[in-house]
Design an enzyme around this catalytic site. Structure first.
Site, short mmCIF file in Angstrom:
data_model
loop_
_atom_site.label_atom_id
_atom_site.label_comp_id
_atom_site.label_asym_id
_atom_site.label_seq_id
_atom_site.Cartn_x
_atom_site.Cartn_y
_atom_site.Cartn_z
N ARG A 164 8.30 -15.03 5.72
CA ARG A 164 7.67 -14.94 4.40
C ARG A 164 6.31 -15.65 4.44
NH1 ARG A 164 8.99 -18.41 0.93
NH2 ARG A 164 11.25 -18.26 1.20
N TYR A 215 -6.50 2.10 -12.94
CA TYR A 215 -5.25 2.65 -12.45
C TYR A 215 -4.15 2.33 -13.48
CZ TYR A 215 -1.10 3.17 -9.56
OH TYR A 215 0.12 3.54 -9.08
N ASP A 238 -11.15 -3.68 -7.20
CA ASP A 238 -10.16 -2.77 -6.60
C ASP A 238 -10.96 -1.72 -5.82
OD1 ASP A 238 -8.40 -0.69 -6.05
OD2 ASP A 238 -7.30 -0.90 -7.93
N LYS A 243 -2.89 3.97 0.11
CA LYS A 243 -3.78 5.11 -0.01
C LYS A 243 -4.59 5.29 1.29
CE LYS A 243 -1.95 4.90 -4.09
NZ LYS A 243 -2.54 4.21 -5.22
C1 LIG Z 1 -2.16 3.25 -6.19
C2 LIG Z 1 -3.17 2.36 -6.76
C3 LIG Z 1 -2.84 1.04 -7.10
C4 LIG Z 1 -1.45 0.47 -6.98
O1 LIG Z 1 -1.05 0.37 -5.65
P1 LIG Z 1 0.48 0.51 -5.15
O2 LIG Z 1 0.37 0.43 -3.69
O3 LIG Z 1 1.00 1.83 -5.66
O4 LIG Z 1 1.22 -0.63 -5.77
C5 LIG Z 1 -3.87 0.23 -7.59
N1 LIG Z 1 -5.12 0.71 -7.76
C6 LIG Z 1 -5.46 1.97 -7.44
C7 LIG Z 1 -6.86 2.42 -7.64
C8 LIG Z 1 -4.50 2.84 -6.95
O5 LIG Z 1 -4.85 4.10 -6.67
#
Ligand SMILES: *Cc1c(COP(=O)(O)O)cnc(C)c1O
Length: 380
Positions: free
Chosen positions: A47, A99, A171, A196
């Site tokens: 962890r 998001y 982000d 992604k």
């Molecule tokens: C998918 C996504 C998230 C969240 O990520 P997870 O891996 O699904 O928890 C946050 N911001 C953006 C822009 C996303 O496309």
């Protein structure tokens, strides 16, 4: 080291004992100690840290030009870890197009935390400045946004956050560090849904924070260790492998994205195409300034304005898969109002422009002609 070399070698070294070019998947929870409190190597308990995750975290820090990378069990877990830095009375200013899951966390999970969230148009810098007070502790921006492809000027915002000693987090999921480097532009923390483009193959859920300042990196590592949403060794391996081809993949996503945009822009059934590479896009100038290219995410609406047309189009697609998520090698299509953004209340959705005839495409790296042919037949 140039970026295309960094994605392969940044922060990496072959295994000293075996020469293995890739790190092993260290599927272990714990590590031997020689005497109490003295581990054999650098590791005590997974962890806290695990060698496969460390390899990924070093790669993340390298490609985003940060001092520290942290890998989480999802993108939202990464965001949640950062949010634990704040307490009742603190204020966070966020962009008004986020998001859906991020918006849900801010407005529902942190509803009773005493942290106050403001959702604003981050392009209105005067409005932004007017909101800042002594309690403002963080600015949270997504650029480009999901799904409306709005942009925020990272450098301009960072000049304001620096002057007021406010933490600035971006982000960077949609752009990836191949296209945009928020830390170089003045941000303090980068967040990724590594699910992604970083992972890139739709085979893992993962998240990341990359931090510029070493001390803050240390603090966030403590928060991650103390709350526990870390990424497992196999998933760390998969994201690390994905990153090796990030440059190549994103180049192709951009090429295919442009071709799809050109086709859609000239189609009589399509009303608006949202793509930062279009000269008509309201934030095209910002995109040119802070992004290397314009990516593979394309959003559009129908001339009819009808929800039924969007649904019929999505049902007819054959090469594109109708599914949530984005950024993988395969092309995906999504209906934000019914799928990814269903957690945003309807009136709020309408207010920001997520209409029922809005479709979002994650253009993959297949042959562009096949993709366009698929869109052509699905539009009927
Ligand atoms: C998918 C996504 C998230 C969240 O990520 P997870 O891996 O699904 O928890 C946050 N911001 C953006 C822009 C996303 O496309």
């Amino acid at each position: 080291m140039k970026f295309d070399t960094k994605v392969i070698h940044g922060g990496q070294h072959h295994d000293a004992e075996t020469g293995a070019v890739m790190p092993a998947v260290f599927q272990t929870s714990t590590y031997a100690q020689t005497t109490p409190g003295k581990p054999v190597g650098d590791y005590e308990y997974s962890r806290a840290s695990n060698p496969t995750r460390t390899a990924l975290e070093n790669a993340l820090a390298s490609i985003e030009n940060g001092s520290r990378g942290l890998a989480f069990s999802s993108g939202l877990a990464a965001t949640d870890c950062l949010l634990r830095s704040f307490k009742a009375g603190d204020e966070i200013i966020a962009m008004d197009d986020l998001y859906g899951g991020t918006y849900r966390m801010f407005t529902r999970i942190y509803k009773d935390s005493g942290i106050k969230f403001h959702f604003i148009d981050m392009n209105d810098l005067d409005g932004f400045r007017a909101l800042i007070n002594e309690n403002t502790k963080m600015v949270w921006v997504e650029t480009p946004t999901n799904p409306l492809m709005k942009l925020a000027d990272i450098k301009a915002i960072s000049e304001i956050t620096k002057a007021h000693n406010i933490l600035f987090a971006v982000d960077n999921t949609f752009a990836t560090p191949y296209l945009q480097k928020p830390l170089d532009l003045g941000a303090d923390v980068v967040m990724h849904s590594a699910t992604k483009y970083l992972g890139g193959h739709s085979d893992v859920i993962a998240g990341a924070l990359v931090i510029k300042d070493e001390k803050l990196g240390e603090q966030l590592h403590f928060q991650q260790f103390a709350t526990g949403a870390t990424l497992g060794p196999m998933d760390s391996f998969l994201v690390l492998r994905g990153i090796k081809t990030l440059s190549l993949r994103v180049q192709r996503h951009c090429e295919n994205g442009k071709k799809v945009v050109e086709f859609l822009s000239n189609h009589p059934k399509i009303k608006t195409v949202y793509y930062p590479g279009l000269e008509s896009h309201p934030y095209h100038e910002v995109a040119k300034k802070q992004m290397k290219d314009f990516g593979g995410m394309v959003t559009f609406t129908f001339a009819s304005g009808k929800k039924e047309d969007a649904i019929s189009f999505l049902e007819k697609l054959k090469v594109f898969t109708l599914a949530e998520s984005l950024g993988g090698v395969e092309s995906l299509a999504n209906h934000p109002a019914l799928m990814t953004h269903a957690s945003i209340p309807e009136d709020k959705r309408k207010e920001i422009g997520i209409t029922d005839d809005l479709v979002r495409l994650s253009v993959g790296i297949e042959d562009a002609e096949d993709l366009i042919e698929d869109i052509r037949q699905a539009l009927g």
